[in-house]
Design an enzyme around this catalytic site. Structure first.
Site, PDB file in Angstrom:
ATOM      1  N   GLY A  28      -2.803  -4.211  -1.073  1.00  0.00           N
ATOM      2  CA  GLY A  28      -1.534  -3.485  -1.160  1.00  0.00           C
ATOM      3  C   GLY A  28      -1.789  -2.133  -1.012  1.00  0.00           C
ATOM      4  O   GLY A  28      -2.731  -1.489  -0.428  1.00  0.00           O
ATOM      5  N   HIS A  34      -4.346  -0.363   7.403  1.00  0.00           N
ATOM      6  CA  HIS A  34      -3.751  -1.701   7.174  1.00  0.00           C
ATOM      7  C   HIS A  34      -2.983  -2.098   8.446  1.00  0.00           C
ATOM      8  O   HIS A  34      -3.173  -3.254   8.982  1.00  0.00           O
ATOM      9  CB  HIS A  34      -3.141  -2.226   5.992  1.00  0.00           C
ATOM     10  CG  HIS A  34      -3.837  -1.896   4.830  1.00  0.00           C
ATOM     11  ND1 HIS A  34      -3.432  -0.688   3.908  1.00  0.00           N
ATOM     12  CD2 HIS A  34      -4.637  -2.385   4.100  1.00  0.00           C
ATOM     13  CE1 HIS A  34      -4.221  -0.968   2.911  1.00  0.00           C
ATOM     14  NE2 HIS A  34      -5.024  -1.932   2.879  1.00  0.00           N
TER      15      HIS A  34
END
Ligand code: PAF
Length: 273
Positions: A28, A34
């Site tokens: 996260g 990402h």
């Protein structure tokens, strides 16, 4: 986008989808690094699955497990906008049994560099990645080259255990001034961010020296050390692609790795050469 919290529900979903399945495991606090993994997975697969799980077993006592940045609503939006098909957000309770067999990293390269500085860290990484790959059964899984040693150990695990996933190494994404993107950059003050730039600068200085045909690992380390003056450098290592330390750099076969602390924040970076 479908959201799953339970491994069995995701496994059911997985049974119903066909074609190439790309998987991007994360903890996260998603950033452009990402996003680049998700975009690559989208391009190369029919379905993309992302996981968000701050895996407790890869943090050492006293590390930043409790402070690890969490922005779950923003992360969901990012995944949705990136066109992710399924997002897996499990809890520790559903991921770990009270007793279970362990995976231990091999001596080399598990216990050098990050493995030496963070003993037990990679055992936790392999343990959770094994679970995540078993749940999602992806054809392709995407990992950043920034965590070079992690990438090596995961590739080694997948090959050693005859797992049916292709591990895809992905390029490091940097801020315009060079700082490698990391969720931990969120800990840095403005001044520390400036200090942190010395890390990527040391890799740029190394590149310049290599272009002038300086292949001595000792000399490259010395000029990098000079560039990082003022930082608490934990290590500079120059290794071949199997993580054996080398004295002479061989182009296309080597990696320069750095770990340094800026204030309380520990950062790593590297250059694949
Ligand atoms: O690189 C990471 O973010 C983590 O180590 C990973 C691979 C998601 C396992 O928790």
């Amino acid at each position: 986008m479908k959201i799953f919290n339970n491994p069995n529900d995701l496994k059911e979903y997985r049974k119903g989808v066909k074609g190439n399945i790309g998987f991007v495991p994360t903890m996260g606090a998603l950033h452009k690094g990402h996003l680049s993994l998700m975009e690559r997975s989208k391009k190369e697969n029919d379905i993309t699955i992302v996981s968000i799980f701050v895996n407790p077993t890869q943090f050492l006592p006293g590390e930043d497990l409790d402070q690890y940045p969490s922005r779950i609503d923003a992360d969901k939006r990012i995944c949705e906008l990136a066109g992710v098909d399924a997002l897996f957000i499990p809890t520790s309770e559903v991921m770990y049994a009270h007793t279970e067999p362990m995976i231990t990293v091999p001596n080399m390269p598990g216990y050098i560099l990050e493995g030496l500085k963070r003993p037990g860290h990679f055992n936790g990484v392999l343990r959770v990645v094994m679970k995540l790959l078993n749940i999602t059964q992806p054809t392709h899984a995407y990992f950043g080259k920034k965590d070079a040693q992690q990438l090596y150990l995961i590739t080694n695990m997948v090959q050693s255990f005859f797992m049916d996933t292709i591990i895809v190494p992905c390029e490091i994404v940097r801020e315009s001034e060079g700082l490698a993107l990391s969720s931990r950059n969120a800990y840095l003050s403005d001044d520390e961010k400036k200090q942190a730039l010395k890390i990527s600068k040391s890799l740029k200085v190394a590149t310049r020296a290599l272009m002038k045909k300086e292949f001595s690992a000792a000399n490259i380390k010395a000029i990098m050390m000079e560039t990082m003056e003022g930082l608490d450098v934990e290590y500079i290592a120059i290794v071949d692609r199997d993580f054996n330390e080398i004295e002479t750099i061989v182009l296309k076969h080597s990696i320069i790795l750095v770990a340094a602390r800026v204030g309380k924040t520990r950062l790593i970076d590297n250059l694949w050469i």
